[in-house]
Write a protein that holds these residues in place. Structure first.
Motif, PDB file in Angstrom:
ATOM      1  N   ARG A   1       0.821  -1.226   0.000  1.00  0.00           N
ATOM      2  CA  ARG A   1       0.000   0.000   0.000  1.00  0.00           C
ATOM      3  C   ARG A   1       0.851   1.269   0.000  1.00  0.00           C
ATOM      4  O   ARG A   1       0.421   2.308  -0.470  1.00  0.00           O
ATOM      5  CB  ARG A   1      -0.952   0.001   1.199  1.00  0.00           C
ATOM      6  CG  ARG A   1      -2.083  -0.993   1.072  1.00  0.00           C
ATOM      7  CD  ARG A   1      -3.159  -0.771   2.125  1.00  0.00           C
ATOM      8  NE  ARG A   1      -2.724  -1.086   3.472  1.00  0.00           N
ATOM      9  CZ  ARG A   1      -2.815  -2.289   4.038  1.00  0.00           C
ATOM     10  NH1 ARG A   1      -3.311  -3.291   3.377  1.00  0.00           N
ATOM     11  NH2 ARG A   1      -2.415  -2.467   5.278  1.00  0.00           N
ATOM     12  N   GLN A   2       2.065   1.191   0.530  1.00  0.00           N
ATOM     13  CA  GLN A   2       2.924   2.377   0.588  1.00  0.00           C
ATOM     14  C   GLN A   2       4.071   2.321  -0.428  1.00  0.00           C
ATOM     15  O   GLN A   2       4.904   3.218  -0.479  1.00  0.00           O
ATOM     16  CB  GLN A   2       3.496   2.538   1.994  1.00  0.00           C
ATOM     17  CG  GLN A   2       4.398   1.399   2.436  1.00  0.00           C
ATOM     18  CD  GLN A   2       4.838   1.546   3.865  1.00  0.00           C
ATOM     19  OE1 GLN A   2       4.502   2.507   4.540  1.00  0.00           O
ATOM     20  NE2 GLN A   2       5.625   0.602   4.353  1.00  0.00           N
ATOM     21  N   ALA A   3       4.084   1.281  -1.261  1.00  0.00           N
ATOM     22  CA  ALA A   3       5.198   1.090  -2.192  1.00  0.00           C
ATOM     23  C   ALA A   3       5.201   2.121  -3.313  1.00  0.00           C
ATOM     24  O   ALA A   3       4.155   2.572  -3.780  1.00  0.00           O
ATOM     25  CB  ALA A   3       5.131  -0.311  -2.788  1.00  0.00           C
ATOM     26  N   LEU A   4       6.403   2.490  -3.723  1.00  0.00           N
ATOM     27  CA  LEU A   4       6.625   3.401  -4.844  1.00  0.00           C
ATOM     28  C   LEU A   4       7.296   2.622  -5.964  1.00  0.00           C
ATOM     29  O   LEU A   4       8.003   1.645  -5.709  1.00  0.00           O
ATOM     30  CB  LEU A   4       7.564   4.536  -4.432  1.00  0.00           C
ATOM     31  CG  LEU A   4       7.180   5.385  -3.237  1.00  0.00           C
ATOM     32  CD1 LEU A   4       8.322   6.326  -2.883  1.00  0.00           C
ATOM     33  CD2 LEU A   4       5.922   6.166  -3.536  1.00  0.00           C
ATOM     34  N   THR A   5       7.122   3.086  -7.186  1.00  0.00           N
ATOM     35  CA  THR A   5       7.900   2.501  -8.264  1.00  0.00           C
ATOM     36  C   THR A   5       9.335   2.989  -8.129  1.00  0.00           C
ATOM     37  O   THR A   5       9.612   3.970  -7.412  1.00  0.00           O
ATOM     38  CB  THR A   5       7.349   2.907  -9.649  1.00  0.00           C
ATOM     39  OG1 THR A   5       7.527   4.320  -9.811  1.00  0.00           O
ATOM     40  CG2 THR A   5       5.882   2.526  -9.807  1.00  0.00           C
ATOM     41  N   GLU A   6      10.249   2.351  -8.830  1.00  0.00           N
ATOM     42  CA  GLU A   6      11.645   2.786  -8.783  1.00  0.00           C
ATOM     43  C   GLU A   6      11.781   4.214  -9.293  1.00  0.00           C
ATOM     44  O   GLU A   6      12.577   4.996  -8.764  1.00  0.00           O
ATOM     45  CB  GLU A   6      12.512   1.838  -9.598  1.00  0.00           C
ATOM     46  CG  GLU A   6      12.631   0.464  -8.942  1.00  0.00           C
ATOM     47  CD  GLU A   6      13.419  -0.516  -9.771  1.00  0.00           C
ATOM     48  OE1 GLU A   6      14.630  -0.658  -9.489  1.00  0.00           O
ATOM     49  OE2 GLU A   6      12.836  -1.110 -10.685  1.00  0.00           O
TER      50      GLU A   6
END
Length: 93
Positions: free
Chosen positions: A44-49
């Protein structure tokens, strides 16, 4: 450090290594997949590179502006202090 979503769907999650006495000795990333118990929460808190890269760049730019502000403050402060060779306004000669 960010939680980063990889193109394959896995997450790169920051993890700290602790030494004796609980002191942090290093930070690293570990890769987890959907089978990991924490995957849904972390996803839910992940960002793309790319998003993580943009954030790092923005922080570096903000850090540089803050650094310049600090240098200006320090120069102004250093110029306002009396010469260390002078005490109580007395002439050091």
């Amino acid at each position: 450090m960010f939680v980063i979503r990889l193109p394959n769907g896995n997450l790169m999650v920051p993890e700290s290594a602790f030494g004796d006495g609980g002191r942090i000795v290093g930070d690293a990333y570990v890769e987890i997949g959907p089978e990991d118990a924490d995957y849904d929460r972390l996803a839910r808190q992940a960002l793309t590179e790319e998003e993580a890269g943009r954030r790092r760049l923005r922080w570096q730019e903000d850090d540089e502006a803050l650094h310049q502000e600090f240098l200006a403050y320090r120069a102004q402060r250093d110029n306002s202090w009396p010469d260390p060779g002078q005490r109580d306004g007395a002439d050091p000669s």
